[in-house]
Design a protein around this motif. Structure first.
Motif, PDB file in Angstrom:
ATOM      1  N   ILE A  48      -2.693   7.147   6.773  1.00  0.00           N
ATOM      2  CA  ILE A  48      -3.198   5.893   7.346  1.00  0.00           C
ATOM      3  C   ILE A  48      -4.664   6.038   7.705  1.00  0.00           C
ATOM      4  CG2 ILE A  48      -3.029   4.343   9.340  1.00  0.00           C
ATOM      5  CD1 ILE A  48       0.048   4.902   9.218  1.00  0.00           C
ATOM      6  N   ARG A  49      -5.030   7.180   8.307  1.00  0.00           N
ATOM      7  CA  ARG A  49      -6.450   7.435   8.616  1.00  0.00           C
ATOM      8  C   ARG A  49      -7.288   7.438   7.351  1.00  0.00           C
ATOM      9  NH1 ARG A  49      -4.478  10.684  12.728  1.00  0.00           N
ATOM     10  NH2 ARG A  49      -4.413  12.560  11.452  1.00  0.00           N
ATOM     11  N   ARG A  50      -6.768   8.075   6.323  1.00  0.00           N
ATOM     12  CA  ARG A  50      -7.513   8.112   5.057  1.00  0.00           C
ATOM     13  C   ARG A  50      -7.680   6.704   4.486  1.00  0.00           C
ATOM     14  NH1 ARG A  50      -6.068  11.515  -0.387  1.00  0.00           N
ATOM     15  NH2 ARG A  50      -7.788  10.698  -1.615  1.00  0.00           N
ATOM     16  N   ALA A  51      -6.625   5.918   4.527  1.00  0.00           N
ATOM     17  CA  ALA A  51      -6.712   4.537   4.035  1.00  0.00           C
ATOM     18  C   ALA A  51      -7.757   3.756   4.824  1.00  0.00           C
ATOM     19  CB  ALA A  51      -5.348   3.853   4.127  1.00  0.00           C
ATOM     20  N   GLN A  52      -7.777   3.942   6.130  1.00  0.00           N
ATOM     21  CA  GLN A  52      -8.721   3.212   6.976  1.00  0.00           C
ATOM     22  C   GLN A  52     -10.166   3.649   6.751  1.00  0.00           C
ATOM     23  OE1 GLN A  52      -6.949   3.977  10.808  1.00  0.00           O
ATOM     24  NE2 GLN A  52      -5.614   2.191  10.668  1.00  0.00           N
ATOM     25  N   SER A  53     -10.358   4.809   6.129  1.00  0.00           N
ATOM     26  CA  SER A  53     -11.718   5.290   5.886  1.00  0.00           C
ATOM     27  C   SER A  53     -12.406   4.556   4.733  1.00  0.00           C
ATOM     28  CB  SER A  53     -11.711   6.800   5.611  1.00  0.00           C
ATOM     29  OG  SER A  53     -11.191   7.078   4.321  1.00  0.00           O
ATOM     30  N   TYR A  54     -11.640   3.841   3.914  1.00  0.00           N
ATOM     31  CA  TYR A  54     -12.236   3.075   2.816  1.00  0.00           C
ATOM     32  C   TYR A  54     -12.942   1.849   3.384  1.00  0.00           C
ATOM     33  CZ  TYR A  54      -9.703   5.895  -0.584  1.00  0.00           C
ATOM     34  OH  TYR A  54      -9.244   6.927  -1.348  1.00  0.00           O
ATOM     35  N   LEU A  55     -14.130   1.589   2.907  1.00  0.00           N
ATOM     36  CA  LEU A  55     -14.919   0.467   3.417  1.00  0.00           C
ATOM     37  C   LEU A  55     -14.392  -0.880   2.951  1.00  0.00           C
ATOM     38  CD1 LEU A  55     -18.520   1.930   3.006  1.00  0.00           C
ATOM     39  CD2 LEU A  55     -17.100   1.856   5.069  1.00  0.00           C
ATOM     40  N   LEU A  56     -13.966  -0.943   1.714  1.00  0.00           N
ATOM     41  CA  LEU A  56     -13.502  -2.213   1.148  1.00  0.00           C
ATOM     42  C   LEU A  56     -11.985  -2.349   1.279  1.00  0.00           C
ATOM     43  CD1 LEU A  56     -15.587  -2.291  -2.147  1.00  0.00           C
ATOM     44  CD2 LEU A  56     -16.106  -3.422   0.028  1.00  0.00           C
ATOM     45  N   GLU A  57     -11.541  -3.526   1.673  1.00  0.00           N
ATOM     46  CA  GLU A  57     -10.107  -3.781   1.813  1.00  0.00           C
ATOM     47  C   GLU A  57      -9.372  -3.526   0.503  1.00  0.00           C
ATOM     48  OE1 GLU A  57      -7.013  -7.189   3.397  1.00  0.00           O
ATOM     49  OE2 GLU A  57      -9.059  -7.770   2.901  1.00  0.00           O
ATOM     50  N   ARG A  58      -9.975  -3.898  -0.607  1.00  0.00           N
ATOM     51  CA  ARG A  58      -9.367  -3.685  -1.922  1.00  0.00           C
ATOM     52  C   ARG A  58      -9.070  -2.197  -2.131  1.00  0.00           C
ATOM     53  NH1 ARG A  58     -13.691  -4.098  -5.933  1.00  0.00           N
ATOM     54  NH2 ARG A  58     -13.856  -1.915  -5.422  1.00  0.00           N
ATOM     55  N   ASP A  59     -10.005  -1.328  -1.763  1.00  0.00           N
ATOM     56  CA  ASP A  59      -9.811   0.111  -1.927  1.00  0.00           C
ATOM     57  C   ASP A  59      -8.763   0.650  -0.954  1.00  0.00           C
ATOM     58  OD1 ASP A  59     -11.725   0.102  -3.935  1.00  0.00           O
ATOM     59  OD2 ASP A  59     -13.353   0.609  -2.554  1.00  0.00           O
ATOM     60  N   ARG A  60      -8.748   0.136   0.271  1.00  0.00           N
ATOM     61  CA  ARG A  60      -7.712   0.531   1.239  1.00  0.00           C
ATOM     62  C   ARG A  60      -6.341   0.177   0.699  1.00  0.00           C
ATOM     63  NH1 ARG A  60     -11.526  -1.427   4.934  1.00  0.00           N
ATOM     64  NH2 ARG A  60     -10.567  -3.479   4.930  1.00  0.00           N
ATOM     65  N   ASN A  61      -6.201  -1.057   0.211  1.00  0.00           N
ATOM     66  CA  ASN A  61      -4.905  -1.505  -0.309  1.00  0.00           C
ATOM     67  C   ASN A  61      -4.475  -0.690  -1.520  1.00  0.00           C
ATOM     68  OD1 ASN A  61      -4.680  -3.427   1.686  1.00  0.00           O
ATOM     69  ND2 ASN A  61      -5.391  -5.107   0.410  1.00  0.00           N
ATOM     70  N   ARG A  62      -5.400  -0.373  -2.407  1.00  0.00           N
ATOM     71  CA  ARG A  62      -5.060   0.437  -3.578  1.00  0.00           C
ATOM     72  C   ARG A  62      -4.557   1.815  -3.171  1.00  0.00           C
ATOM     73  NH1 ARG A  62     -10.013  -1.023  -7.728  1.00  0.00           N
ATOM     74  NH2 ARG A  62      -9.213  -3.068  -8.315  1.00  0.00           N
TER      75      ARG A  62
END
Length: 96
Positions: A48-62
């Motif tokens: 979850i922390r790693r996902a939150q580190s993505y700047l763009l929502e699209r990248d977090r969701n991917r």
């Protein structure tokens, strides 16, 4: 070796590969938000922390879709809950 789109099968309940076989998975990374939210419930705190580190929502969701789907596939092979899986990284950051 090449694959056409009609070569790929779809499944929600993967079978364990037989000895000498391998599975290659192709995962769509553009699910709706409800599906993404469902998969995010399977992730560890580190994921979850790693996902939150993505700047763009699209990248977090991917990331969430890829990692949540990986958890579902492996848990199906092993017969365990997806949340029980633990992943580790080697000194180069590669998962195992």
């Amino acid at each position: 070796m090449s694959f056409s789109n009609d070569t790929w099968r779809t499944t929600s309940d993967p079978a364990v590969p037989k000895p000498g076989e391998i599975d290659i998975w192709r995962v769509a990374t553009s699910f709706g938000q409800a599906r993404t939210d469902s998969l995010s419930q399977l992730l560890s705190k580190d994921e979850i922390r790693r996902a939150q580190s993505y700047l763009l929502e699209r990248d977090r969701n991917r990331f969430v879709i890829r990692r949540g789907t990986l958890r579902r596939i492996i848990s199906s092979y092993l017969g365990v809950d997806p949340c029980q899986l633990r992943f580790f990284n080697d000194q180069f950051g590669k998962p195992f």
